[in-house]
Design an enzyme around this catalytic site. Structure first.
Site, PDB file in Angstrom:
ATOM      1  N   VAL A  84      -6.596 -10.271   0.133  1.00  0.00           N
ATOM      2  CA  VAL A  84      -6.031 -11.104  -1.209  1.00  0.00           C
ATOM      3  C   VAL A  84      -4.672 -10.555  -1.818  1.00  0.00           C
ATOM      4  CG1 VAL A  84      -7.349  -9.785  -2.729  1.00  0.00           C
ATOM      5  CG2 VAL A  84      -6.835 -12.244  -3.193  1.00  0.00           C
ATOM      6  N   LYS A  85      -4.530  -9.040  -1.560  1.00  0.00           N
ATOM      7  CA  LYS A  85      -3.338  -8.538  -2.261  1.00  0.00           C
ATOM      8  C   LYS A  85      -2.278  -8.784  -1.350  1.00  0.00           C
ATOM      9  CE  LYS A  85      -5.037  -5.671  -5.363  1.00  0.00           C
ATOM     10  NZ  LYS A  85      -5.007  -5.711  -6.675  1.00  0.00           N
ATOM     11  N   ASP A  86      -2.184  -9.439  -0.330  1.00  0.00           N
ATOM     12  CA  ASP A  86      -0.906  -9.826   0.187  1.00  0.00           C
ATOM     13  C   ASP A  86      -0.092 -10.660  -0.694  1.00  0.00           C
ATOM     14  OD1 ASP A  86      -1.734  -8.394   2.482  1.00  0.00           O
ATOM     15  OD2 ASP A  86      -2.198 -10.189   3.827  1.00  0.00           O
TER      16      ASP A  86
END
Ligand SMILES: Cc1ncc(COP(=O)(O)O)c(C=O)c1O
Length: 585
Positions: A128-130
């Site tokens: 999700v951090k992309d």
């Protein structure tokens, strides 16, 4: 972005606005500017706390987007990427992740509502951090704070680092990631492969200590010319990435109506961004935040009380409240434990084919509990934040789970001794040495006493390490220590510690990889009426021979001792005149 205002708050003297932390205009192009230390805290000068209040003027439900200008209040707006046939770069494969129905787990839990998973591990970098990494990089490029050839530095638990390293690889920036030791070696390998430089910090360091990943990153910022910390803890692009894209995708995939969203919280960007948009568009939707036991993000405060001081789940939980976490959008917090998280993650893989990470298990386990409230026709979405690639040597490995008493290995279940305790073994009292004993003296003591390892303990009882035959051999033969050096310079520090309550099954698994383990006991010591400290005391050293002796003696006792039938028989034998080992050398 507005110029950096200066103000004195929180005793740290200087507060830049929310968002990237730069080394300041004077330092651009200069090299090797030494980081000064703030004497009172030991943290870098101008330490920027990750929990300062936000100066962001964007207001949920109020600030309107301007699609032509590409802005919303003081911030940029991210429009969702079109699904192109051929993507110009892999960065276009960030976002637009699948939503998958959870069938088997939902059925076995007897849920009436539809349980859905937003599968963020399909993002290009695997988490999700992309989304936030790309958003923060592109916002900094737009505002002129990030220029070709600059270095991106970030303190992270790994996934933001992977997202930043991916963007840096594609766009050509230098990338330095500062991450705590706890984070998996798989993350480190991925970061290295992406060309990131890695700095590790102790897991136990609190956020405001000089050794924390946050302090170390800020110290590097002062030392490295033309560098920037995008600062996920305070950067408005973090929640806004989810407000603009993740939440919009969830709403679209659910046909515009969702009844519950369940998300883990780390910096809180995901919970806050998705929570804000969902509350605007579906005001009755219940927003559930998941926080690991041992972390302090949940509300009310009493939820955070627990004996847990360490947890193995990665990516969620903190020991401070990051600025970007807006707890006002969370209707309910659920605390999750390691065991239920890893068991559910394995179930998601085994029963639903979703190759997710450990925190996703915690989120789904919490979603299953919270969704009991919902009825037929309602939808609950759980966000699976990252994938199993990060944890191949961790919770995907049965042995790793068994070492943490999360599962029992099958072959252990059939042995009579696996559930017995270490306290059943006859352990002789350990022989400790003081740190100032020399390497030569330590070897002489080993020969005289017949031990292969000697704990090195201070006069006050603090365990500094263990001098082992292996550690002394490696350092002595490579010339890293000499015979007259104090033994503390040649100790082994990655040994395992057990308690007297540890099972022999677990001990056996540890001894498969370690030659010995220390058996320790916690003791409380009052130094005055009100001052009490906890200490670890070594009560024994346990090796294979202790375990084997216990099992064989007990089995002989059980079977009756008739095994020594050769006692009076004579035979011819080869005689060993010597055994040569490391110690002789
Ligand atoms: C592995 C992992 N990374 C990131 C996040 C979300 O983090 P943040 O709160 O920083 O958006 C989560 C939340 O579950 C997570 O599990």
């Amino acid at each position: 972005m507005s110029p950096v205002p200066q103000e004195d708050v929180n005793g740290f003297g200087y507060v830049p606005p929310v968002g990237p932390i730069t080394s300041g205009p004077k330092q651009r192009k200069k090299s090797g500017v030494a980081a000064k230390k703030d004497e009172s805290h030991g943290c870098p000068m101008r330490f920027v706390r990750p929990d300062l209040s936000s100066r962001c003027t964007w207001i949920a439900n109020h600030t309107k987007p301007d699609l032509i200008a590409g802005t919303q209040g003081p911030h940029s707006i991210d429009l969702r990427k079109e699904k192109a046939g051929i993507m110009p770069t892999v960065l276009h494969a960030i976002g637009n992740t699948p939503m998958v129905r959870i069938n088997n787990i939902s059925k076995s839990a007897g849920l009436k509502c539809e349980l859905l998973a937003k599968c963020e591990f399909f993002n290009a970098g695997g988490s999700v951090k992309d989304r936030i990494a790309l958003r923060m990089v592109e916002d900094a490029e737009k505002s002129g704070q990030l220029k070709p050839g600059d270095a991106i530095i970030e303190p992270t638990s790994g996934n933001t680092g992977i997202g930043l390293a991916l963007a840096a690889a594609v766009k050509g920036y230098r990338c330095i990631i500062v991450l705590p030791e706890k984070m998996s070696s798989e993350k480190v390998a991925t970061l290295r492969a992406l060309g990131a430089e890695i700095v590790r910090t102790p897991t136990s360091a609190s956020w405001d200590s000089p050794e924390s990943h946050i302090s170390v990153a800020q110290r590097l910022l002062a030392e490295i010319p033309n560098s920037i910390i995008l600062d996920q803890y305070r950067n408005p692009g973090n929640p806004l990435a989810h407000y603009d894209t993740t939440a919009e995708e969830i709403l679209e995939q659910c046909g515009g109506k969702v009844d519950m969203v369940v998300m883990g919280a780390g910096t809180g960007g995901t919970v806050s961004g998705i929570g804000r948009k969902i509350k605007e568009k579906c005001p009755n939707c219940i927003v559930v935040g998941v926080d690991p036991l041992g972390s302090i993000l949940a509300e009310p405060e009493n939820l955070n009380r627990s004996d847990v001081t360490y947890y193995d789940v990665e990516g969620t939980g903190y020991d401070f409240i990051p600025t970007v976490l807006d707890r006002s959008v969370v209707d309910k917090w659920i605390k999750s434990g390691d065991k239920e998280s890893f068991i559910m993650a394995r179930r998601l893989i085994r029963e639903e084919g979703l190759l997710c990470g450990g925190s996703s298990g915690g989120t789904m386990a919490s979603a299953v509990k919270a969704a009991e409230l919902l009825g037929p026709g309602q939808k609950c979405v759980a966000l699976l934040a990252d994938g199993v690639r990060n944890y191949m040597t961790k919770f995907l490995d049965d042995q790793w789970l068994a070492d943490r008493d999360i599962i029992k290995l099958e072959d252990e279940a059939t042995t009579w001794w696996a559930d017995e305790k270490v306290s059943s073994l006859e352990l002789s009292a350990p022989l400790n040495i003081l740190p100032k004993v020399t390497v030569e003296q330590a070897i002489d003591i080993m020969v005289k006493e017949g031990f292969d390892q000697l704990p090195v303990v201070t006069g006050k009882g603090q365990i500094l390490g263990v001098a082992t035959l292996g550690s002394l051999k490696t350092k002595l033969l490579k010339g890293k220590v000499s015979a007259t050096d104090p033994v503390e310079t040649a100790t082994y520090n990655t040994f395992k510690k057990l308690s007297l309550d540890t099972t022999l099954g677990k001990l056996n698994r540890i001894l498969d990889t370690d030659h010995f383990a220390l058996v320790v006991h916690r003791q409380r010591l009052y130094s005055s009426e009100h001052e009490v400290e906890e200490r670890e005391v070594i009560v024994g050293i346990v090796t294979d021979i202790d375990l084997l002796q216990y099992i064989t003696r007990a089995e002989c006792g059980k079977l009756g001792s008739d095994s020594d039938s050769s006692e009076h028989e004579l035979e011819e034998r080869e005689v060993t005149v010597g055994i040569v080992t490391d110690i002789d050398l």
